[in-house]
Design a protein around this motif. Structure first.
Motif, PDB file in Angstrom:
ATOM      1  N   GLN A 304       3.390 -29.157  15.726  1.00  0.00           N
ATOM      2  CA  GLN A 304       2.526 -28.195  16.384  1.00  0.00           C
ATOM      3  C   GLN A 304       1.988 -27.252  15.328  1.00  0.00           C
ATOM      4  O   GLN A 304       2.743 -26.473  14.746  1.00  0.00           O
ATOM      5  N   LEU A 315      -1.694 -19.093  20.854  1.00  0.00           N
ATOM      6  CA  LEU A 315      -0.352 -19.499  20.445  1.00  0.00           C
ATOM      7  C   LEU A 315       0.707 -19.168  21.478  1.00  0.00           C
ATOM      8  O   LEU A 315       1.815 -19.714  21.418  1.00  0.00           O
ATOM      9  N   CYS A 324       9.397 -23.136  20.084  1.00  0.00           N
ATOM     10  CA  CYS A 324       9.467 -23.106  18.626  1.00  0.00           C
ATOM     11  C   CYS A 324       9.529 -21.659  18.141  1.00  0.00           C
ATOM     12  O   CYS A 324       9.125 -20.737  18.849  1.00  0.00           O
ATOM     13  N   ILE A 327       4.902 -21.261  14.025  1.00  0.00           N
ATOM     14  CA  ILE A 327       3.859 -22.283  14.076  1.00  0.00           C
ATOM     15  C   ILE A 327       3.146 -22.300  12.736  1.00  0.00           C
ATOM     16  O   ILE A 327       2.613 -21.275  12.305  1.00  0.00           O
TER      17      ILE A 327
END
Length: 368
Positions: A304, A315, A324, A327
């Protein structure tokens, strides 16, 4: 000045220093040996009695270099080898039959093969040799006509690909590679790149208070990506890097610093916390086929990532959907230039959203 320019130009010919460990080199070479042997034996057993079918065509050697020696490359993926060899064989046979001059036929065949591979999105460099073989392979190849496309080209392509899939799976190597996935493409967003104003570790996000959240881009908000590791790094070294930086994941880059994946503490720890039986099996297996220990073998499939001009607001859904911690951010050449951390976004939202709520609540307090 010209002397310095000449020196800089000559340095471009220096071999790249990045190379896999010797165990990985042995694994890849062994895979090519088994793949070519399997392809040749399968062709001989199934079509050997025909007498006019080549047991192996030379382009398969070049394909083996990609499938076993550089399997992380987009040029080595399944559709690249099968589709590239298929369309190039068709073009080569057609040119051999329609153009009588060998040199002209060969040149046109290669040019059309490249165009066809771009059109079908299956660029595979050895396929150029497939087109040449169809033109310059001699009377035996010319006698096959369009049979040359099916046997040996397509059959041997599938045989070599099957050997690669099985070999990589048995040696713990991830193949094929997932297509590049990015959360937002610069071409799709069309957002202009604003002057870089990075938010590095320790900086106060309050300095961005004059900008609305929707107007911020990833390049303005990203932190440095000094914890990125090359895909040839050993698993143990990557584990130490992850612990030293105190992060949950490491971006993985190739020799040109292009982002190729991520590796988390989960993938790295799996190789360290195995039970006794699993460790014993790995020890025995390592003595026979040299299981690779590189980051490339364990890094997460796909990644990603976002372009530097992507609006920061895009985002939020990525952080929520994929759980996550950061990024990666890439530039126009897909080189890694930074990361956006979810902790920085939460801090920014807390400060500015909190200020907005306080401003909205003040009239209510005054009314009391």
């Amino acid at each position: 000045m010209p002397r310095l320019a000449l020196h800089d130009w000559l340095t471009n010919f220096i071999p790249h220093p990045g190379a896999p460990e010797w165990r990985e080199r042995v694994r890849r070479a062994g895979g090519a040996l088994l793949g070519i042997a399997f392809t040749g034996i399968a062709t001989h057993l199934l079509f050997g009695s025909a007498g006019d079918i080549p047991m192996l065509v030379a382009p398969m050697g070049a394909s083996a270099v990609l499938l076993f020696g550089a399997s992380e490359s987009p040029l080595a993926q399944p559709w690249s080898i099968v589709g590239g060899n298929l369309v190039s064989a068709l073009v080569g046979v057609a040119c051999a039959q329609w153009i009588s001059t060998p040199v002209l036929s060969a040149a046109v065949a290669v040019a059309l093969a490249i165009s066809a591979m771009f059109l079908c999105r299956c660029v595979h460099p050895p396929s150029g040799a497939v087109a040449l073989t169809a033109v310059l392979g001699g009377p035996a190849v010319h006698a096959l006509g369009y049979r040359f496309v099916a046997v040996p080209i397509v059959f041997q392509s599938f045989a070599l690909l099957s050997a690669a899939l099985v070999f990589h799976a048995l040696t713990g190597h991830r193949y094929p590679r997932a297509a590049w996935r990015s959360a937002a493409q610069a071409s799709a967003s069309g957002a202009p790149v604003r002057p870089a104003q990075q938010l590095n570790a320790g900086d106060d996000p309050q300095r961005l208070s004059s900008d609305a959240f929707d107007a911020l881009t990833c390049e303005e908000f990203m932190s440095s990506a000094d914890h990125a590791v090359p895909f040839t790094m050993g698993r143990h070294a990557a584990w130490e890097t992850l612990r030293r930086h105190g992060v949950h994941a490491l971006p993985v880059v190739d020799g040109a610093h292009r982002l190729v994946g991520t590796v988390t503490h989960h993938e790295l720890a799996n190789g360290r916390r195995a039970g006794f039986a699993r460790r014993l099996w790995r020890g025995l297996w390592r003595k026979t086929v040299q299981v690779e220990e590189t980051v490339e073998a364990v890094m997460a499939s796909g990644v990603q990532a976002v372009h530097r001009a992507t609006p920061l607001a895009h985002l939020a859904s990525i952080f929520a959907d994929h759980a996550c911690y950061e990024i990666p951010v890439f530039d126009d050449a897909r080189r890694l230039i930074g990361v956006v951390k979810h902790s920085d976004m939460i801090r920014w939202l807390h400060q500015h959203a909190g200020a907005a709520y306080r401003d909205a609540a003040r009239p209510l307090a005054d009314a009391r």
